[in-house]
Enzyme design. Structure first.
Site, mmCIF file in Angstrom:
data_model
loop_
_atom_site.group_PDB
_atom_site.id
_atom_site.type_symbol
_atom_site.label_atom_id
_atom_site.label_comp_id
_atom_site.label_asym_id
_atom_site.label_seq_id
_atom_site.Cartn_x
_atom_site.Cartn_y
_atom_site.Cartn_z
ATOM 1 C CG ASP A 114 38.706 45.292 34.604
ATOM 2 O OD1 ASP A 114 38.279 44.148 35.252
ATOM 3 O OD2 ASP A 114 38.003 46.230 34.861
ATOM 4 C CG ASP A 147 35.810 37.147 38.023
ATOM 5 O OD1 ASP A 147 34.895 36.947 38.313
ATOM 6 O OD2 ASP A 147 36.919 37.346 38.919
ATOM 7 C CB CYS A 173 32.205 35.685 43.215
ATOM 8 S SG CYS A 173 32.189 37.744 43.057
#
Length: 430
Positions: A263, A307, A360
Site C-alpha cells: 500500500d 481495492d 466500495c
C-alpha cells in the site's frame, strides 16, 4: 444515565461534528473520556442516536423543517426509533439533564405524518448534488437503494479456512445470534439491532483472538472470492490497507504460492502484521513503500488485486458522517487516484494474468467509467465477465441486479444485503 441525558449528549456531539467538521468517532470518543460517569451502555445509546441522526439527516431535516442537531436528535428518537411523541415529552419534562422542553412547532412537526412533498434525494437520504449520479446507476430504484444505505449495518465476519470452518464457528458463536451469510460461503453475520440495541463485542471472542475468524463485510469477501486466487500463484494485493482482503486471498491460496501486500500509505498498512500473525498466514510478503519497491514483480503476477481508493459511498451505513462531507473536489481527487493506481498496477500483471478492480463506491465515475477509460487506453487488456465468475463460484445464488454489458458487478445493501461494492475483472492478453 436516562434517555434525557443521552439525548442532550447526542445533541452536543452532533453540534461539535457540524460546527468544527470533525470525525464523529473522534468526537464520541472524546465525549466519553470527558464524561466518565457515562457507562458503556450509555455511550452505545448516544452513539446510536448520533449515527442514526446522520444516516437519516436529509429526511429528518425535511420532516422537522430544521437541520440543527437538536431537531435531528429529537426526530431520531421519536420517528426513527419509533418511541413516539408522548415518550419524548415525558423524558424532556422529567429528566433534569434533558434538553429543553419541546416548542409547539417541534411538537406539531414530530406528530405530523411524513411530508408529501419530500424531494427524492431527501427521501433517499442522499446528498442533493449526488442524486443524478445515483439515478444514473439505479434508475427507478434509486430511492430504495438510498434508504438501504441509511440503515444500520450488520456485523459481518469471514471464517479463516486455514484454521476453522463455518459450521464449527456458528456453534461457538450461537450466543451472539450469528448466522451464515446468504452469499459468501465463508461469511457469518450478526444482524443490526434497532433503537437502543447493543451489538456483541465479537473481538472479545476466543475465535477472534485465535484467528479463527476476522471482521469483513460480505461484499468485501465476495470481491476477494471472485478474484479467483489459486494455491501456488503469484498474487499482488496492490492497495492492501489493513489487510482484510489480503487475508481472504491468502486463505483461498491455502498458504501456497506467494502473496505480496503493498500500500502506498504505510500507515494504512501498519495493522496488517498483527492480523497476519493471528490468522496463521505464511505465504505473504509485506512490501513497505518506505523501504522496498515492487520492481522485481513487474510482469510476474498471476493476479493483481486493486481495492482502489474511493469516496466510500457504498459504506455509508457504517460511516454516515462521510456522505454529508463528500464534495465534488474529493470525488475528482479519488478519480485521479484511481487512474494512477490502475496505470501503475497493470505493470505487474503477466500475460494471461488478471487485474481485479474493486471499490466500495457506487458512483459510475469511480467504477464502470474508470474501467472503460482503462480499456480504451490499454489494448493489451480485455474484460472478463465478473458475472460469469459469480455463477461459476456461487452456483445457485441469486445474480446481482446491477450488471454492466461487460459483466462488471455492483453489490448494494438493498439488492444483495451487503455493503455497496463494485467488481470488475480484466485479463492481460499481450
Amino acid at each position: 444515565m436516562k434517555d434525557g441525558g443521552r439525548l442532550a449528549a447526542a445533541i452536543e456531539v452532533l453540534d461539535e461534528v457540524e460546527r468544527r467538521h470533525r470525525p464523529v468517532q473522534v468526537v464520541l470518543k472524546e465525549w466519553g473520556s470527558s464524561h466518565r460517569f457515562a457507562g458503556s451502555g450509555d455511550r452505545t445509546v448516544i452513539g446510536n442516536l448520533v449515527f442514526d441522526a446522520l444516516r437519516n439527516r436529509a429526511s429528518l431535516a425535511a420532516h422537522m423543517q430544521d437541520e440543527c442537531p437538536r431537531a435531528l436528535a429529537l426526530a431520531t428518537y421519536v420517528l426513527t426509533w419509533d418511541k413516539g411523541l408522548e415518550a419524548l415529552t415525558t423524558v424532556l419534562n422529567e429528566d433534569r439533564h434533558a434538553p429543553e422542553a419541546l416548542t409547539e412547532a417541534e411538537a406539531d412537526r414530530l406528530a405530523a405524518a411524513v411530508p408529501d412533498d419530500l424531494q427524492p434525494w431527501q427521501a433517499a437520504d442522499v446528498p442533493e448534488w449526488l442524486w443524478p449520479k445515483f439515478t444514473a446507476v439505479f434508475g427507478g430504484d434509486a430511492v430504495t437503494e438510498g434508504r438501504a444505505l441509511a440503515q444500520r449495518a450488520p456485523v459481518d465476519m469471514r471464517v479463516n479456512t486455514l484454521k476453522s470452518d463455518r459450521e464449527k464457528l456458528l456453534k461457538k458463536l450461537g450466543h451472539t445470534g450469528a448466522q451464515g451469510t446468504g452469499l459468501s460461503p465463508h461469511g457469518m453475520r450478526i444482524e443490526a439491532k434497532p433503537g437502543l440495541g447493543r451489538m456483541p463485542h465479537v473481538q472479545a471472542e476466543e475465535g477472534y483472538r485465535k484467528g479463527w475468524f476476522d471482521l469483513q463485510d460480505e461484499a468485501s469477501q465476495l470481491a476477494a472470492l471472485l478474484a479467483g486466487a489459486q494455491p501456488g500463484q503469484q498474487v499482488l494485493d496492490y492497495c492492501a490497507g489493513g489487510g482484510g482482503k489480503t487475508l481472504a486471498l491468502a486463505a483461498a491460496m491455502q498458504n501456497k504460492g506467494q502473496l505480496y501486500a503493498y500500500d502506498a500509505d504505510r500507515l494504512r498498512l501498519a495493522p496488517i502484521h498483527e492480523r497476519l500473525q493471528r490468522a496463521g498466514v505464511r505465504n505473504i510478503q509485506v512490501r513497505d513503500p518506505a523501504s522496498s519497491t515492487l520492481d522485481d514483480l513487474k510482469g510476474q503476477m498471476d493476479l493483481v488485486f486493486i481495492d482502489a481508493p474511493c469516496t466510500g459511498t457504498g459504506v455509508w451505513r457504517r460511516r454516515p458522517d462521510s456522505k454529508w462531507k463528500l464534495t465534488e473536489k474529493a470525488l475528482n481527487d479519488r478519480m485521479n487516484d484511481q487512474v494512477h493506481v490502475l496505470d501503475n498496477a497493470k505493470e505487474y500483471v503477466k500475460v494471461g494474468g488478471r487485474l481485479v478492480y474493486a471499490t466500495c463506491s457506487l458512483l459510475p465515475e469511480e467504477n464502470a467509467d474508470q474501467i472503460s477509460r482503462f480499456l480504451s487506453a490499454n489494448a493489451d487488456f480485455a474484460p472478463v465477465s465478473a458475472l460469469d465468475s459469480w455463477t461459476a463460484m456461487l452456483p445457485g445464488k441469486p445474480v446481482p441486479a446491477y450488471v454492466t454489458e461487460r459483466g462488471d458487478l455492483t453489490l448494494t445493501p438493498a439488492s444483495t444485503k451487503t455493503d455497496g461494492f463494485f467488481i470488475a475483472i480484466l485479463e492481460r492478453t499481450a
